[in-house]
Write a protein that holds these residues in place. Structure first.
Motif, PDB file in Angstrom:
ATOM      1  N   MET B 305      85.830 -14.247 -73.502  1.00  0.00           N
ATOM      2  CA  MET B 305      86.906 -15.226 -73.084  1.00  0.00           C
ATOM      3  C   MET B 305      87.457 -15.836 -74.238  1.00  0.00           C
ATOM      4  O   MET B 305      88.698 -15.607 -74.690  1.00  0.00           O
ATOM      5  N   GLN B 307      86.956 -14.544 -77.644  1.00  0.00           N
ATOM      6  CA  GLN B 307      87.380 -13.298 -78.405  1.00  0.00           C
ATOM      7  C   GLN B 307      88.902 -13.238 -77.850  1.00  0.00           C
ATOM      8  O   GLN B 307      89.854 -12.955 -78.626  1.00  0.00           O
ATOM      9  N   VAL B 308      89.110 -12.954 -76.544  1.00  0.00           N
ATOM     10  CA  VAL B 308      90.376 -12.758 -75.798  1.00  0.00           C
ATOM     11  C   VAL B 308      91.326 -13.868 -76.842  1.00  0.00           C
ATOM     12  O   VAL B 308      92.723 -13.580 -76.907  1.00  0.00           O
ATOM     13  N   SER B 311      91.999 -13.278 -80.356  1.00  0.00           N
ATOM     14  CA  SER B 311      92.991 -12.417 -80.614  1.00  0.00           C
ATOM     15  C   SER B 311      94.450 -12.724 -80.111  1.00  0.00           C
ATOM     16  O   SER B 311      95.225 -12.339 -80.803  1.00  0.00           O
ATOM     17  N   ASN B 312      94.559 -13.569 -79.150  1.00  0.00           N
ATOM     18  CA  ASN B 312      95.998 -13.743 -78.725  1.00  0.00           C
ATOM     19  C   ASN B 312      96.654 -14.891 -79.392  1.00  0.00           C
ATOM     20  O   ASN B 312      97.653 -15.145 -79.534  1.00  0.00           O
TER      21      ASN B 312
END
Lengths: 325, 471
Positions: B305, B307-308, B311-312
């Motif tokens: 989570m 990482q998501v 990256s966003n």
């Protein structure tokens, strides 16, 4: 007894709902399905259509909890929560992000996991208990002190080093066993030797130390003194009296981990290329396949609760003083 | 000022931890019942020796925790505001800037003077041969490495040993002087007492351990200035430098995780045991649910989570160091979430017992409020459990970091950590000839830390556990 087990099973329901809600929040609320789609499709220059297409293809294009467009019960069932999370209660794991049936994969990959975990548990148990008894027999001598130092040192080595060292020594230097891989059926045995040996050695430090403390606690008790006073040999005292009574905590400690053996060992399996549930999970983590991770979390929780119930039952079986109400 | 201090999130928490430690230390020093168990710890030989080892690790970690940004060279006459380099460095980086900057092209063995792989070298006469080229830095002061290297290493090591010895004698002298002053006797008397083991604290063990570490440190330092004593890795970075940098990561995971989980574990554990009833039910439900989720999977899910999220929201993180730092902090948080339940259950059990004790019943009968009873009667009586758990958990967490980093759900791949070193070493072992030094370095440093922590934890447990007292 039956009533007790039934009640414990009912208690499990709210816990599983809690686990489910927690994973739901982690996977769908903290990060929306849009985020997931973008991550799978690549981070930059993703068109809105591509995102919507990915969501539709994987069933993430529904509302989270309440579908206002549907009618009747479908308002609740045609949602992500029902489709992706609530279905787990019926052990319907759905399909992974690359389209494979997770339930089928789990039923296939369970066996290699067990093929490693069960021998490691049994051989480890036998070795650790014998070694601990050996240490207790020679308690307060140099054998005892030296063994304790050895155990603490073994305890301080990361499991990764046992695996790397084992692979290097046994496979690469002495060519005794294949480094990694797996085969179907009984041909798998030669691939199992190395992981089992490494698993057992890696568990000696913690296991034997724990059993040693258990035995030492028992050795100091009154009934042991009585046994010695009536002239029993030290061997008989240790094997019949001490071991028998120390088996209660040992047994219950084993029972609690029994169901979790199905989950396999993450590190061992991925190092040795065993197609079990542990490496399945690891692959899912590195491929960021949320459907599989979710299914494994749920499965793990079910097995954990099963372990707790089995422990309580095993208490009544081995210790007549314990009564379940 | 040529430096601008930078405080990362984890740095701030470490400083908080140190402040808390100091406060607790001051408090404990003024209360005999708290001092007694600590005295037992420092009176044990193993305890003292391991304390010295752990403090050495702690010093390195602490140096690596103070972060700064260097001032850039600006024209002397300009009155513009000073500019600072974007790179965030720690004091350890600055102290070891030689090691950090002396990069080779790729792998080289410990103490090597030549690269580990063959390259096309152009000879003076124009022909090209394939051979191992000389290293740019390691042993580059030698004219003829084949004959001079052995003697040079020996000589440098002796020099380092000599320096270490001198430094040790000076330190030991200073310590001796302090002890003698406290005991109010001549230094000779103190020395005889220490040698005969008649001091309550086994100073001889402490000083020997200190001497061993100082000599090792000085020898390593002296040699590291001329060679890559643990070799270089794939991109030519010094492995010795990497392992030293990894110390901070290991220590942080081991300490911050417990710091993060302590408030929740103490509060909820005591509340469950003290209030019982529905409070107990809710808290028990909470920790059973959390426990039911396999720890690794919860950590994996949370890190995925993160990482998501990262990256966003890439624009929120200005530098790699900050990004890695935040991930480390998050890892500590999530490890804390998975590990507070054990302590919580222990505290609940203890609070259940304590609330029935006479003095708590008396306080309650006299109308003392719940908060006061918990603060004054329950909390101090469970502190030994908290402390024992804290020390016992440390080594397990250091080991967990390596495993998690191996599965790629640990610290950031750009961060120096033992887990990342082992992870990359997997491929190195498959090479022929084997590249063994990264793995060995990580093993030795990690093993020393975990072993010292385990041995120290045993001493602390024996000293604090009231059940073991008097045995």
């Amino acid at each position: 007894m039956t009533a007790y087990i039934l009640r414990r099973l009912l208690y499990a329901v709210p816990i599983l709902i809690g686990v489910n809600l927690l994973t739901f929040v982690l996977f769908f609320v903290v990060n929306s399905p849009d985020d997931m789609a973008r991550m799978h499709l690549g981070e930059k220059r993703v068109t809105e259509e591509a995102v919507q297409g990915w969501k539709a293809a994987h069933g993430y294009d529904r509302p989270l909890l309440y579908n206002a467009e549907a009618s009747g019960m479908a308002r609740l069932t045609e949602t992500i929560f029902f489709e992706k999370s609530a279905r787990l209660f019926a052990f319907q794991f759905g399909s992974s992000d690359d389209g494979r049936d997770i339930g089928y994969d789990i039923s296939q990959r369970m066996w290699p996991s067990l093929a490693i975990a069960v021998p490691v548990l049994l051989v480890g148990l036998a070795f650790n208990i014998s070694y601990a008894l050996f240490i207790v027999f020679f308690r307060a001598t140099y054998v005892d002190i030296g063994s304790v130092v050895l155990l603490v040192a073994m305890l301080s080595i990361s499991s990764l080093f046992y695996i790397i060292g084992g692979q290097f020594l046994l496979s690469k230097v002495f060519h005794l066993a294949p480094i990694s891989g797996y085969d179907t059926g009984l041909h798998a045995w030669k691939f199992l030797i190395l992981p089992v040996i490494v698993g057992v050695i890696g568990g000696i430090g913690a296991g034997t130390r724990w059993y040693r403390t258990l035995f030492l606690e028992e050795v100091g008790k009154d009934y042991v003194r009585t046994a010695r006073a009536k002239g029993l040999s030290e061997r008989l005292v240790l094997f019949r009296h001490v071991l028998g009574n120390a088996l209660i905590p040992i047994l219950t400690g084993v029972v609690v981990v029994l169901p979790l053996l199905f989950m396999g060992s993450l590190i061992t399996e991925s190092f040795f290329g065993i197609p079990g549930l542990g490496s399945y999970t690891i692959d899912a983590i590195s491929n960021q396949d949320f459907a599989i991770v979710r299914a494994m979390v749920f499965l793990g929780a079910v097995l954990y609760i099963l372990g707790l119930i089995l422990t309580d039952i095993s208490y009544t079986l081995v210790d007549p003083r314990v009564r379940l109400q | 000022m040529p430096l601008m201090p930078v405080v990362l999130w984890t740095d701030a928490l470490v400083f908080l931890l140190i402040a808390l430690g100091l406060l607790f230390g001051l408090y404990a020093a003024r209360h005999e019942h708290l001092r007694a168990p600590w005295r037992r710890v420092v009176q044990s030989r193993v305890g003292v020796a391991m304390l010295v080892v752990l403090s050495a690790y702690g010093m390195v970690g602490l140096l690596d925790t103070v972060h700064v940004r260097l001032k850039l060279d600006t024209p002397a006459d300009s009155s513009a505001a000073p500019q600072y380099a974007p790179e965030i460095l720690s004091l350890l980086d600055l102290a070891l800037s030689g090691l950090r900057e002396r990069q080779e092209k790729t792998y080289s063995a410990p103490f090597a003077t030549h690269l580990f792989v063959k390259e096309a070298i152009e000879q003076p006469d124009g022909s090209v041969i394939r051979d191992f080229p000389r290293l740019e830095h390691g042993g580059s002061h030698l004219a003829d490495p084949a004959t001079q290297r052995g003697a040079d290493i020996l000589f440098t090591a002796m020099l380092g040993m000599l320096k270490g010895l001198v430094f040790w004698v000076l330190t030991a002298f200073a310590i001796l002087w302090l002890i003698a002053r406290r005991r109010g006797e001549l230094m000779e008397q103190t020395w005889t007492a220490i040698r005969a083991g008649r001091t309550p604290i086994p100073w001889l063990t402490a000083l020997s351990m200190l001497g061993l570490l100082l000599i090792l440190g000085f020898v390593a330092g002296e040699l590291a200035a001329r060679y890559h004593i643990l070799g270089t890795d794939k991109v030519g970075e010094d492995v010795f430098f990497q392992t030293l940098k990894s110390i901070r990561t290991g220590l942080l995971i081991g300490t911050l995780t417990t710091l993060v989980m302590l408030p929740a574990a103490i509060l909820l554990g005591i509340a469950a045991g003290y209030f019982r009833g529905w409070v107990d039910d809710v808290i028990q439900y909470l920790y059973t649910t959390l426990n039911a989720i396999p720890g690794v999977l919860l950590i994996a899910a949370a890190i995925l989570m993160l990482q998501v999220y990262m990256s966003n929201h890439a624009e929120d993180f200005t530098s790699l160091v900050e990004r890695a730092d935040l991930r480390l902090l998050f890892l500590c948080l999530i490890l804390g979430v998975t590990s507070w339940t054990g302590l919580c259950r222990l505290l609940r059990g203890e609070a259940l017992k304590l609330r029935e004790v006479d003095y708590v019943q008396a306080a309650s009968a006299l109308g003392v409020g719940h908060a006061t009873i918990i603060g004054r009667h329950i909390l101090p009586n469970v502190m030994h459990i908290v402390l024992i758990t804290l020390v016992l958990d440390f080594s397990g967490l250091v080991l967990a970091e390596a495993v998690l980093s191996y599965v790629n759900i640990g610290v950031d791949p750009t961060m120096n950590s033992w887990g990342n070193m082992i992870n990359s070493a997997r491929l190195e072992l498959a090479r022929d000839p084997v590249v063994w030094w990264s793995l060995t370095a990580a093993f030795v440093f990690m093993f020393t830390l975990v072993l010292a922590a385990n041995l120290f934890a045993d001493v602390v447990r024996d000293a604090f556990d009231p059940r073991l007292r008097g045995i």
